[in-house]
Write a protein that holds these residues in place. Structure first.
Motif, PDB file in Angstrom:
ATOM      1  N   VAL A 126      14.233   5.937  32.283  1.00 11.15           N
ATOM      2  CA  VAL A 126      13.172   5.009  32.687  1.00 11.15           C
ATOM      3  C   VAL A 126      12.048   5.060  31.659  1.00 11.15           C
ATOM      4  CG1 VAL A 126      11.506   4.384  34.479  1.00 11.15           C
ATOM      5  CG2 VAL A 126      13.666   5.449  35.133  1.00 11.15           C
ATOM      6  N   LYS A 127      11.781   3.926  31.060  1.00  8.02           N
ATOM      7  CA  LYS A 127      10.635   3.846  30.141  1.00  8.02           C
ATOM      8  C   LYS A 127       9.466   3.261  30.935  1.00  8.02           C
ATOM      9  CE  LYS A 127       7.662   2.748  26.824  1.00  8.02           C
ATOM     10  NZ  LYS A 127       7.412   1.385  26.510  1.00  8.02           N
ATOM     11  N   LEU A 128       8.446   4.077  31.125  1.00 10.45           N
ATOM     12  CA  LEU A 128       7.246   3.617  31.829  1.00 10.45           C
ATOM     13  C   LEU A 128       6.296   3.031  30.803  1.00 10.45           C
ATOM     14  CD1 LEU A 128       6.621   6.658  34.222  1.00 10.45           C
ATOM     15  CD2 LEU A 128       7.679   4.442  34.781  1.00 10.45           C
ATOM     16  N   ASN A 156      -4.664   1.354  31.246  1.00  8.00           N
ATOM     17  CA  ASN A 156      -5.329   0.078  31.015  1.00  8.00           C
ATOM     18  C   ASN A 156      -5.253  -0.154  29.507  1.00  8.00           C
ATOM     19  OD1 ASN A 156      -7.012  -2.029  30.560  1.00  8.00           O
ATOM     20  ND2 ASN A 156      -8.772  -1.166  31.657  1.00  8.00           N
ATOM     21  N   LYS A 157      -4.366  -1.053  29.110  1.00  8.73           N
ATOM     22  CA  LYS A 157      -4.053  -1.199  27.688  1.00  8.73           C
ATOM     23  C   LYS A 157      -5.219  -1.755  26.865  1.00  8.73           C
ATOM     24  CE  LYS A 157       0.001  -2.027  24.958  1.00  8.73           C
ATOM     25  NZ  LYS A 157       1.430  -2.136  24.866  1.00  8.73           N
ATOM     26  N   SER A 158      -6.153  -2.440  27.530  1.00  9.52           N
ATOM     27  CA  SER A 158      -7.259  -3.010  26.750  1.00  9.52           C
ATOM     28  C   SER A 158      -8.465  -2.073  26.696  1.00  9.52           C
ATOM     29  CB  SER A 158      -7.646  -4.381  27.307  1.00  9.52           C
ATOM     30  OG  SER A 158      -7.893  -4.256  28.688  1.00  9.52           O
ATOM     31  N   GLY A 184       8.163   4.348  22.148  1.00 12.50           N
ATOM     32  CA  GLY A 184       8.839   4.912  23.316  1.00 12.50           C
ATOM     33  C   GLY A 184      10.070   4.083  23.673  1.00 12.50           C
ATOM     34  N   ASP A 185      10.056   2.786  23.347  1.00 12.43           N
ATOM     35  CA  ASP A 185      11.218   1.926  23.643  1.00 12.43           C
ATOM     36  C   ASP A 185      12.446   2.408  22.869  1.00 12.43           C
ATOM     37  OD1 ASP A 185       9.493   0.430  25.175  1.00 12.43           O
ATOM     38  OD2 ASP A 185       9.252  -1.166  23.701  1.00 12.43           O
ATOM     39  N   LEU A 186      12.230   2.811  21.609  1.00 14.68           N
ATOM     40  CA  LEU A 186      13.346   3.311  20.785  1.00 14.68           C
ATOM     41  C   LEU A 186      13.816   4.671  21.302  1.00 14.68           C
ATOM     42  CD1 LEU A 186      13.908   3.258  17.019  1.00 14.68           C
ATOM     43  CD2 LEU A 186      13.655   5.483  18.082  1.00 14.68           C
ATOM     44  N   SER A 237       0.794  -7.057  21.111  1.00 18.49           N
ATOM     45  CA  SER A 237      -0.602  -6.641  20.970  1.00 18.49           C
ATOM     46  C   SER A 237      -0.719  -5.304  20.244  1.00 18.49           C
ATOM     47  CB  SER A 237      -1.242  -6.520  22.363  1.00 18.49           C
ATOM     48  OG  SER A 237      -0.586  -5.497  23.079  1.00 18.49           O
ATOM     49  N   ASP A 238       0.431  -4.706  19.875  1.00 19.47           N
ATOM     50  CA  ASP A 238       0.342  -3.396  19.227  1.00 19.47           C
ATOM     51  C   ASP A 238       1.342  -3.290  18.088  1.00 19.47           C
ATOM     52  OD1 ASP A 238       2.901  -2.396  20.245  1.00 19.47           O
ATOM     53  OD2 ASP A 238       1.920  -2.356  22.187  1.00 19.47           O
ATOM     54  N   VAL A 239       1.383  -2.115  17.460  1.00 22.31           N
ATOM     55  CA  VAL A 239       2.214  -1.954  16.262  1.00 22.31           C
ATOM     56  C   VAL A 239       3.685  -1.670  16.568  1.00 22.31           C
ATOM     57  CG1 VAL A 239       0.322  -1.171  14.795  1.00 22.31           C
ATOM     58  CG2 VAL A 239       1.635   0.512  16.100  1.00 22.31           C
ATOM     59  N   THR A 240       4.032  -1.572  17.847  1.00 24.36           N
ATOM     60  CA  THR A 240       5.420  -1.220  18.143  1.00 24.36           C
ATOM     61  C   THR A 240       6.267  -2.413  18.577  1.00 24.36           C
ATOM     62  OG1 THR A 240       4.810  -0.503  20.349  1.00 24.36           O
ATOM     63  CG2 THR A 240       4.946   1.207  18.664  1.00 24.36           C
ATOM     64  N   GLY A 241       5.758  -3.621  18.374  1.00 23.09           N
ATOM     65  CA  GLY A 241       6.619  -4.799  18.498  1.00 23.09           C
ATOM     66  C   GLY A 241       6.759  -5.417  19.877  1.00 23.09           C
ATOM     67  N   GLY A 242       6.083  -4.864  20.894  1.00 22.73           N
ATOM     68  CA  GLY A 242       6.049  -5.472  22.231  1.00 22.73           C
ATOM     69  C   GLY A 242       7.410  -5.853  22.781  1.00 22.73           C
ATOM     70  N   MET A 243       7.470  -7.034  23.402  1.00 25.22           N
ATOM     71  CA  MET A 243       8.676  -7.456  24.128  1.00 25.22           C
ATOM     72  C   MET A 243       9.886  -7.659  23.207  1.00 25.22           C
ATOM     73  SD  MET A 243       9.874  -7.840  27.044  1.00 25.22           S
ATOM     74  CE  MET A 243       8.729  -8.135  28.380  1.00 25.22           C
ATOM     75  N   TYR A 258      10.721  -6.108  20.471  1.00 25.94           N
ATOM     76  CA  TYR A 258      11.297  -4.814  20.099  1.00 25.94           C
ATOM     77  C   TYR A 258      12.011  -4.167  21.288  1.00 25.94           C
ATOM     78  CZ  TYR A 258      11.717  -0.387  17.595  1.00 25.94           C
ATOM     79  OH  TYR A 258      12.217   0.728  16.971  1.00 25.94           O
ATOM     80  N   LYS A 259      11.418  -4.364  22.464  1.00 22.89           N
ATOM     81  CA  LYS A 259      12.032  -3.831  23.695  1.00 22.89           C
ATOM     82  C   LYS A 259      13.432  -4.439  23.863  1.00 22.89           C
ATOM     83  CE  LYS A 259       8.743  -3.571  26.896  1.00 22.89           C
ATOM     84  NZ  LYS A 259       8.334  -2.181  26.647  1.00 22.89           N
ATOM     85  N   VAL A 260      13.524  -5.757  23.686  1.00 25.87           N
ATOM     86  CA  VAL A 260      14.817  -6.435  23.832  1.00 25.87           C
ATOM     87  C   VAL A 260      15.792  -5.932  22.759  1.00 25.87           C
ATOM     88  CG1 VAL A 260      15.994  -8.682  23.677  1.00 25.87           C
ATOM     89  CG2 VAL A 260      13.872  -8.457  24.998  1.00 25.87           C
TER      90      VAL A 260
HETATM   91 MG   LIG Z   1       5.513  -1.627  24.109  1.00 28.22          MG
END
Ligand SMILES: [Mg+2]
Ligand SMILES: Nc1ncnc2c1ncn2[C@@H]1O[C@H](COP(=O)(O)OP(=O)(O)OP(=O)(O)O)[C@@H](O)[C@H]1O
Length: 268
Positions: free
Chosen positions: A12-14, A21-23, A155-157, A207-213, A215-217
């Motif tokens: 599970v990736k939380l 609060n990401k902002s 964390g997605d990777l 919104s960040d350096v890890t590629g968001g949605m 990269y998750k896909v």
């Molecule tokens: Mg992310």
């Protein structure tokens, strides 16, 4: 590659978008964190938890350009990012302990090889811990590499690598969106896609350096190609994580690897 899951393990990736609060800087979303950990604990499933950076890691990583490594970034910036992530990890572990989930913390800056792979020793340790009732926990963090000295690993990777290497049955990306939309932001009438495969055309912002949605896909496709079921859900909605962990129906997007994908387009 055909492969069957050898265990009932679920990774599970939380998402940092759920538990922080990401902002804002270093602000935990206590209510969401407590609830998702409770949902995991009451599922009685064998799990590995990986959490994101949210307003902890991503803020620091952006400020000090840590993903660009040295010399654009600094050793101080990398250290400050690791420190912020250790702090978030400590908070996650504390809530786990309160809910009867014994954490075995595996910080990526210590367990990743210079090639951005979870080390064989760390995989063995995670397996050993699981066998004896611990819940391995890792997170998006700084890792070390030969050229730029350090960079950021998502964390997605890490979640997808654990899922593939330990042959998990499922990988759940718990995030703050009801699934993957064809365009983002979606129009009011848009519904998230039930499935995405390697040819699905969608537009994603990050919104960040890890590629968001996107990269998750991409990471989900890697897991799915290796025989792991991958589902993206909105864990800000109570009960959604519990539902998918029960293995019943789910509300979200399944990431599917197809031998002959739908030819309408490619991932952007
Ligand atoms: Mg992310
Ligand atoms: N096409 C899209 N469909 C759905 N969500 C999208 C899309 N494009 C961008 N997004 C955004 O991506 C977010 C998920 O990625 P993001 O990396 O921000 O979250 P996370 O992985 O949960 O957090 P963290 O990276 O801190 O762990 C969604 O909440 C949504 O705002």
């Amino acid at each position: 590659m055909e492969r069957t899951a050898s265990t009932d393990l679920c990774v599970v990736k939380l998402g940092g978008s759920v538990i922080t609060n990401k902002s804002a800087e270093n602000e935990v979303n206590q209510a969401n964190l407590k609830r998702v950990i409770e949902e995991i604990a009451s599922s009685n499933k064998r799990v590995i938890i990986v959490h994101g950076g949210g307003g902890f890691g991503h803020t620091m990583a952006k400020r000090y350009k840590v993903s660009e490594g040295y010399p654009s970034s600094t050793v101080y910036g990398a250290s400050a990012t690791m420190n912020a992530m250790s702090e978030l990890n400590r908070i996650v572990c504390e809530v786990m302990v309160e809910n009867g989930l014994p954490p075995l913390s595996l910080p990526p800056h210590s367990i990743m090889t210079l090639k951005r792979r979870i080390s064989p020793q760390a995989l063995r340790l995670a397996e050993f811990g699981l066998k004896h009732g611990f819940v391995p926990v890792s997170y998006g963090d700084v890792y070390f590499e030969p050229k730029r000295i350090f960079s950021i690993v998502s964390g997605d990777l890490i979640a997808a690598q654990f899922a593939v290497k330990l042959r998990a049955r499922s990988l759940v990306y718990a995030t703050a969106s009801p699934g993957v939309y064809t365009r983002f932001p979606p129009a009011d009438s848009d519904k998230p896609l039930k499935e995405v495969d390697q040819a699905t055309d969608f537009i994603a912002t990050s919104s960040d350096v890890t590629g968001g949605m996107a990269y998750k896909v991409q990471q989900g496709l890697n897991a799915a190609r290796n025989g792991c079921r991958c589902i993206i859900i909105d864990a800000t909605i109570p009960g959604r994580l519990a539902e998918v962990l029960r293995g019943e129906q789910f509300t979200g997007t399944e990431v599917v690897w197809r031998k002959s994908p739908n030819p309408h387009g490619k991932l952007k």
